[in-house]
Design a protein around this motif. Sequence first.
Motif, PDB file in Angstrom:
ATOM      1  N   ILE A  16       0.866  -1.176   0.000  1.00  0.00           N
ATOM      2  CA  ILE A  16       0.000   0.000   0.000  1.00  0.00           C
ATOM      3  C   ILE A  16       0.901   1.224   0.000  1.00  0.00           C
ATOM      4  O   ILE A  16       1.797   1.344   0.839  1.00  0.00           O
ATOM      5  N   GLY A  17       0.685   2.128  -0.954  1.00  0.00           N
ATOM      6  CA  GLY A  17       1.495   3.342  -0.991  1.00  0.00           C
ATOM      7  C   GLY A  17       2.655   3.247  -1.952  1.00  0.00           C
ATOM      8  O   GLY A  17       2.466   2.963  -3.136  1.00  0.00           O
ATOM      9  N   LEU A  18       3.883   3.435  -1.449  1.00  0.00           N
ATOM     10  CA  LEU A  18       5.063   3.519  -2.299  1.00  0.00           C
ATOM     11  C   LEU A  18       5.256   2.283  -3.176  1.00  0.00           C
ATOM     12  O   LEU A  18       5.473   2.395  -4.378  1.00  0.00           O
ATOM     13  N   GLY A  19       5.183   1.092  -2.579  1.00  0.00           N
ATOM     14  CA  GLY A  19       5.396  -0.133  -3.346  1.00  0.00           C
ATOM     15  C   GLY A  19       4.428  -0.248  -4.507  1.00  0.00           C
ATOM     16  O   GLY A  19       4.807  -0.604  -5.628  1.00  0.00           O
ATOM     17  N   ALA A  20       3.163   0.064  -4.252  1.00  0.00           N
ATOM     18  CA  ALA A  20       2.155  -0.001  -5.311  1.00  0.00           C
ATOM     19  C   ALA A  20       2.347   1.110  -6.333  1.00  0.00           C
ATOM     20  O   ALA A  20       2.094   0.924  -7.525  1.00  0.00           O
ATOM     21  N   ARG A  21       2.821   2.277  -5.882  1.00  0.00           N
ATOM     22  CA  ARG A  21       3.089   3.372  -6.813  1.00  0.00           C
ATOM     23  C   ARG A  21       4.195   2.995  -7.794  1.00  0.00           C
ATOM     24  O   ARG A  21       4.144   3.335  -8.979  1.00  0.00           O
ATOM     25  N   ILE A  22       5.222   2.286  -7.293  1.00  0.00           N
ATOM     26  CA  ILE A  22       6.295   1.843  -8.176  1.00  0.00           C
ATOM     27  C   ILE A  22       5.739   0.934  -9.265  1.00  0.00           C
ATOM     28  O   ILE A  22       6.073   1.069 -10.440  1.00  0.00           O
ATOM     29  N   VAL A  23       4.856   0.007  -8.867  1.00  0.00           N
ATOM     30  CA  VAL A  23       4.226  -0.888  -9.851  1.00  0.00           C
ATOM     31  C   VAL A  23       3.429  -0.089 -10.872  1.00  0.00           C
ATOM     32  O   VAL A  23       3.514  -0.315 -12.082  1.00  0.00           O
ATOM     33  N   LYS A  24       2.652   0.873 -10.381  1.00  0.00           N
ATOM     34  CA  LYS A  24       1.779   1.657 -11.260  1.00  0.00           C
ATOM     35  C   LYS A  24       2.581   2.486 -12.254  1.00  0.00           C
ATOM     36  O   LYS A  24       2.291   2.521 -13.452  1.00  0.00           O
ATOM     37  N   ILE A  25       3.632   3.177 -11.760  1.00  0.00           N
ATOM     38  CA  ILE A  25       4.445   4.009 -12.642  1.00  0.00           C
ATOM     39  C   ILE A  25       5.251   3.146 -13.614  1.00  0.00           C
ATOM     40  O   ILE A  25       5.429   3.494 -14.777  1.00  0.00           O
ATOM     41  N   THR A  26       5.713   1.980 -13.134  1.00  0.00           N
ATOM     42  CA  THR A  26       6.448   1.067 -14.012  1.00  0.00           C
ATOM     43  C   THR A  26       5.574   0.644 -15.187  1.00  0.00           C
ATOM     44  O   THR A  26       6.014   0.628 -16.342  1.00  0.00           O
ATOM     45  N   ASP A  27       4.321   0.306 -14.909  1.00  0.00           N
ATOM     46  CA  ASP A  27       3.405  -0.092 -15.985  1.00  0.00           C
ATOM     47  C   ASP A  27       3.189   1.044 -16.976  1.00  0.00           C
ATOM     48  O   ASP A  27       3.074   0.820 -18.184  1.00  0.00           O
ATOM     49  N   GLN A  28       3.133   2.290 -16.474  1.00  0.00           N
ATOM     50  CA  GLN A  28       2.911   3.436 -17.359  1.00  0.00           C
ATOM     51  C   GLN A  28       4.155   3.751 -18.182  1.00  0.00           C
ATOM     52  O   GLN A  28       4.077   3.984 -19.387  1.00  0.00           O
ATOM     53  N   THR A  29       5.335   3.745 -17.531  1.00  0.00           N
ATOM     54  CA  THR A  29       6.566   4.119 -18.241  1.00  0.00           C
ATOM     55  C   THR A  29       7.068   3.000 -19.155  1.00  0.00           C
ATOM     56  O   THR A  29       7.831   3.251 -20.079  1.00  0.00           O
ATOM     57  N   LYS A  30       6.603   1.778 -18.893  1.00  0.00           N
ATOM     58  CA  LYS A  30       7.035   0.648 -19.725  1.00  0.00           C
ATOM     59  C   LYS A  30       6.620   0.858 -21.189  1.00  0.00           C
ATOM     60  O   LYS A  30       7.271   0.371 -22.107  1.00  0.00           O
ATOM     61  N   ARG A  31       5.527   1.545 -21.386  1.00  0.00           N
ATOM     62  CA  ARG A  31       5.079   1.818 -22.752  1.00  0.00           C
ATOM     63  C   ARG A  31       6.098   2.648 -23.524  1.00  0.00           C
ATOM     64  O   ARG A  31       6.229   2.558 -24.733  1.00  0.00           O
ATOM     65  N   PHE A  32       6.775   3.554 -22.786  1.00  0.00           N
ATOM     66  CA  PHE A  32       7.766   4.382 -23.434  1.00  0.00           C
ATOM     67  C   PHE A  32       9.121   3.734 -23.549  1.00  0.00           C
ATOM     68  O   PHE A  32       9.749   3.827 -24.537  1.00  0.00           O
ATOM     69  N   TRP A  33       9.617   3.117 -22.376  1.00  0.00           N
ATOM     70  CA  TRP A  33      10.967   2.557 -22.346  1.00  0.00           C
ATOM     71  C   TRP A  33      11.027   1.198 -23.035  1.00  0.00           C
ATOM     72  O   TRP A  33      12.058   0.826 -23.576  1.00  0.00           O
ATOM     73  N   GLY A  34       9.928   0.480 -23.018  1.00  0.00           N
ATOM     74  CA  GLY A  34       9.894  -0.835 -23.637  1.00  0.00           C
ATOM     75  C   GLY A  34      10.506  -1.924 -22.789  1.00  0.00           C
ATOM     76  O   GLY A  34      10.128  -3.069 -22.884  1.00  0.00           O
ATOM     77  N   VAL A  35      11.461  -1.567 -21.937  1.00  0.00           N
ATOM     78  CA  VAL A  35      12.146  -2.556 -21.105  1.00  0.00           C
ATOM     79  C   VAL A  35      11.724  -2.372 -19.650  1.00  0.00           C
ATOM     80  O   VAL A  35      11.818  -1.276 -19.104  1.00  0.00           O
ATOM     81  N   LYS A  36      11.258  -3.446 -19.029  1.00  0.00           N
ATOM     82  CA  LYS A  36      10.695  -3.339 -17.687  1.00  0.00           C
ATOM     83  C   LYS A  36      11.722  -2.847 -16.675  1.00  0.00           C
ATOM     84  O   LYS A  36      11.420  -2.037 -15.792  1.00  0.00           O
ATOM     85  N   PHE A  37      12.972  -3.305 -16.774  1.00  0.00           N
ATOM     86  CA  PHE A  37      13.981  -2.927 -15.794  1.00  0.00           C
ATOM     87  C   PHE A  37      14.248  -1.415 -15.830  1.00  0.00           C
ATOM     88  O   PHE A  37      14.325  -0.755 -14.802  1.00  0.00           O
ATOM     89  N   LEU A  38      14.364  -0.850 -17.033  1.00  0.00           N
ATOM     90  CA  LEU A  38      14.573   0.592 -17.155  1.00  0.00           C
ATOM     91  C   LEU A  38      13.362   1.349 -16.617  1.00  0.00           C
ATOM     92  O   LEU A  38      13.502   2.407 -15.990  1.00  0.00           O
TER      93      LEU A  38
END
Length: 308
Positions: free
Chosen positions: A154-176
Amino acid sequence: MNTDPNRWGIIYNPKAGTRKVQKRWKEIKEYIESKQVAFDYVQSEGFGTVEVLARAYASEGYRIIVVVGGDGALNDAINGILTSSAEQISDIAIGIIPNGIGNDFARYWDLNLDYKEAVDWIINNRRKKIDVGYCSYYDAHKHERRYFLNALNIGLGARIVKITDQTKRFWGVKFLSYLASLFLLFFEHKLYRVHLKINDEHVRGRVMTVCVGNASGYGQTPSAVPYNGWLDVSVIYRPEPLQILSGLWMLIQGRILNHKMVKSYRTKMVRVYKARNAAVDVDGRIIPSHYPLEVGIQSEAITLIIPN
């Protein structure tokens, strides 16, 4: 209907990581065939299909279900099996062949990306009953229950997941995308007003993140054991900027519980009455955050094939 208890039902999740990871399936399949293992396999076709495929395998009588994927695919598979029409869910054994970047639960069992070792361990068929966490919530239409093996955030950990899913569209690579989300959140320094009940204690205040772990929770619940019938909880309060850096270093070293802004608990139930504007994820899957939430544990709910 499958009547062979030794026949594997394999689910391959090609979207679990990078392109290099996706190419591994041919090698994995050839190695399994070289071991003369009887198996059927299906490939997932997108979000949610692993859960449907695992539910179908369990309902059709497969007693060894192998997931080739990361934490998200494994979570979907567990939810599919536990909601299937199988008569004896406890007879179904889960095998893991790690595939992707998010393999925290596999690493807990010392399962690395060496698929040959993973296949050999599944063939050896050493089994252990393990606990499964759950989160009961209302999705604005009906009451739902989502199971997890690793952790709920709840909070930060979930935010990381949420932003990762959004930025993955741009970066293409999950780690980045993951690194980018950490960078953004470091400067965001967002806090959430929460009200939890853990054991008989009411926890109120502004926190950065809450992790309820059945296992290591990506280092946030390093003492959690997925076979002792308990959940570990880490509540991280408001740190100063330099404390964030020291906290990240302690997280990497597995000593986050020693940080002075972290309070830890061990419990069988957490009630979340409020976590204003905070996202919630279960093993990397964002769920609707309609409060209250009930987070609990089912002891020895599933059987896992573990290393020798």
